[in-house]
Design an enzyme around this catalytic site. Structure first.
Site, PDB file in Angstrom:
ATOM      1  CG  ASN A  20       2.566  -7.174  -3.999  1.00 51.70           C
ATOM      2  OD1 ASN A  20       2.752  -7.917  -4.963  1.00 51.70           O
ATOM      3  ND2 ASN A  20       3.281  -7.261  -2.884  1.00 51.70           N
ATOM      4  CE  LYS A  57       1.656  -9.445  -0.417  1.00 56.63           C
ATOM      5  NZ  LYS A  57       1.879  -9.504   1.009  1.00 56.63           N
ATOM      6  CG  HIS A  97       7.346  -7.356  -0.873  1.00 54.73           C
ATOM      7  ND1 HIS A  97       7.167  -8.304   0.096  1.00 54.73           N
ATOM      8  CD2 HIS A  97       6.206  -6.627  -0.914  1.00 54.73           C
ATOM      9  CE1 HIS A  97       5.947  -8.152   0.620  1.00 54.73           C
ATOM     10  NE2 HIS A  97       5.356  -7.138   0.027  1.00 54.73           N
ATOM     11  CD  GLU A 155       5.100 -11.203   1.221  1.00 56.62           C
ATOM     12  OE1 GLU A 155       4.967 -11.336  -0.008  1.00 56.62           O
ATOM     13  OE2 GLU A 155       4.189 -10.782   1.964  1.00 56.62           O
ATOM     14  CD  GLU A 178       4.704  -3.063   1.611  1.00 51.36           C
ATOM     15  OE1 GLU A 178       3.496  -3.147   1.400  1.00 51.36           O
ATOM     16  OE2 GLU A 178       5.509  -3.930   1.242  1.00 51.36           O
ATOM     17  N   GLY A 198      -0.029  -8.304   5.973  1.00 48.64           N
ATOM     18  CA  GLY A 198      -0.868  -9.501   6.039  1.00 48.64           C
ATOM     19  C   GLY A 198      -1.337  -9.868   7.436  1.00 48.64           C
ATOM     20  CB  SER A 257      -2.927  -4.637   7.428  1.00 46.94           C
ATOM     21  OG  SER A 257      -2.370  -5.904   7.691  1.00 46.94           O
ATOM     22  N   GLY A 284      -1.842  -5.238  -0.619  1.00 52.08           N
ATOM     23  CA  GLY A 284      -1.635  -6.653  -0.916  1.00 52.08           C
ATOM     24  C   GLY A 284      -2.962  -7.393  -0.964  1.00 52.08           C
ATOM     25  N   GLY A 285      -3.268  -8.107   0.113  1.00 52.41           N
ATOM     26  CA  GLY A 285      -4.467  -8.947   0.171  1.00 52.41           C
ATOM     27  C   GLY A 285      -5.730  -8.292  -0.361  1.00 52.41           C
TER      28      GLY A 285
HETATM   29  P1  PGA Z   1      -1.036  -6.690   2.735  1.00 55.62           P
HETATM   30  O1  PGA Z   1       0.334  -6.752   1.921  1.00 55.62           O
HETATM   31  O2  PGA Z   1      -1.817  -5.502   2.216  1.00 55.62           O
HETATM   32  O3  PGA Z   1      -1.711  -7.988   2.476  1.00 55.62           O
HETATM   33  O4  PGA Z   1      -0.679  -6.489   4.171  1.00 55.62           O
HETATM   34  C1  PGA Z   1       1.026  -5.596   1.540  1.00 55.62           C
HETATM   35  C2  PGA Z   1       2.285  -5.965   0.808  1.00 55.62           C
HETATM   36  O5  PGA Z   1       2.886  -6.997   1.103  1.00 55.62           O
HETATM   37  O6  PGA Z   1       2.732  -5.238  -0.080  1.00 55.62           O
END
Ligand code: PGA
Length: 246
Positions: free
Chosen positions: A8, A10, A93, A95, A165, A171, A211, A232-233
């Site tokens: 992802n 973002k 998601h 966010e 999640e 994050g 994470s 994500g990251g």
């Molecule tokens: P992250 O994000 O791996 O940076 O924790 C995961 C996501 O938001 O899908």
């Protein structure tokens, strides 16, 4: 069984960065047997549709509109992303749930829109820290899933991937224990059983996100009821993401 690994992006990378990313990433995962999917900004989809042709990597969007078309400034429709060759869209998601106050009912509408044009959905669910501390995780997941999947025919579940999640893990560098993840995913499958059937509960793909990195990914993938990862990251570094996939 093949694992379903989604990156992802973002709101990261320019188109130029993304082109460079693919040049590095695609050769690294060429031989990989797992299913690889990139959830990218809309502005990168045209390039993705060209560069990912005849590769083992698919792409999707991070959201779509609840509406089909018309006077909805700033929105992107199901058909627009499908038309560019998207294979899936993320839906729900955390966010978007939080920052844009997206409701479970809107998520349900987006899923219906996606399925109507043969876009698969990666449906994100998960509890906040406060909900977890108040012992409400199961209740929250039940509500999120029951509303998001309301009105779906059982045979449409093959186009749904549930991403568990925990919001507090996104994050933050924190992850639940593998035992915690396994128990919660069992619970998610139980909800699917109650809504649909045991067969669907066994078959539906459930992936974990929050994470994930190259150090913890293989342990998480060993959990027996987990079918993949939402990263994500760590997906922004093509070498690290390829390591996770491999
Ligand atoms: P992250 O994000 O791996 O940076 O924790 C995961 C996501 O938001 O899908």
């Amino acid at each position: 069984m093949k694992k379903f690994i989604v990156g992802n992006f973002k709101m990261n990378t320019t188109l130029h960065d993304f082109a460079k990313y693919l040049d590095c990433f695609l050769p690294l995962v060429k031989e990989c047997k797992n299913f690889v999917a990139l959830s990218i900004p809309y502005t990168h989809m045209m390039l993705a549709s060209q560069k990912l042709v005849s590769t083992n990597v698919v792409f999707g969007s991070q959201n779509i509109s609840t509406e089909e078309k018309g006077a909805f400034t700033g929105e992107i429709s199901n058909l627009m992303v499908k038309d560019l060759g998207a294979y899936f869209t993320l839906v729900g998601h955390s966010e978007i749930r939080k920052k844009f106050r997206e409701t479970n009912e809107q998520i349900n509408q987006k899923i219906m829109r996606a399925l109507s044009v043969n876009l698969k959905c990666v449906l994100c669910v998960g509890e906040t820290k406060t909900e977890r501390n108040a012992n409400k995780t199961k209740m929250v997941l039940k509500k999120q899933l029951e509303i998001a999947l309301k009105g779906l025919y059982e045979n449409e579940l093959k186009n749904i991937i549930i991403a568990y999640e925990p919001v507090w893990a996104i994050g933050t560098g924190k992850t639940p224990t593998t035992k915690d993840i396994e128990e919660t995913v069992d619970h998610i499958r139980q909800i699917i059983m109650d809504m649909f059937s045991q067969k669907s509960a066994d078959k539906i793909l459930v992936i974990y996100g929050g994470s994930v990195n190259q150090n913890n990914s293989s342990n998480i993938l060993k959990i027996k009821n987990i079918n993949g990862l939402l990263v994500g990251g760590a997906c922004l570094n093509p070498v690290e993401f390829a390591n996770i996939i491999k």
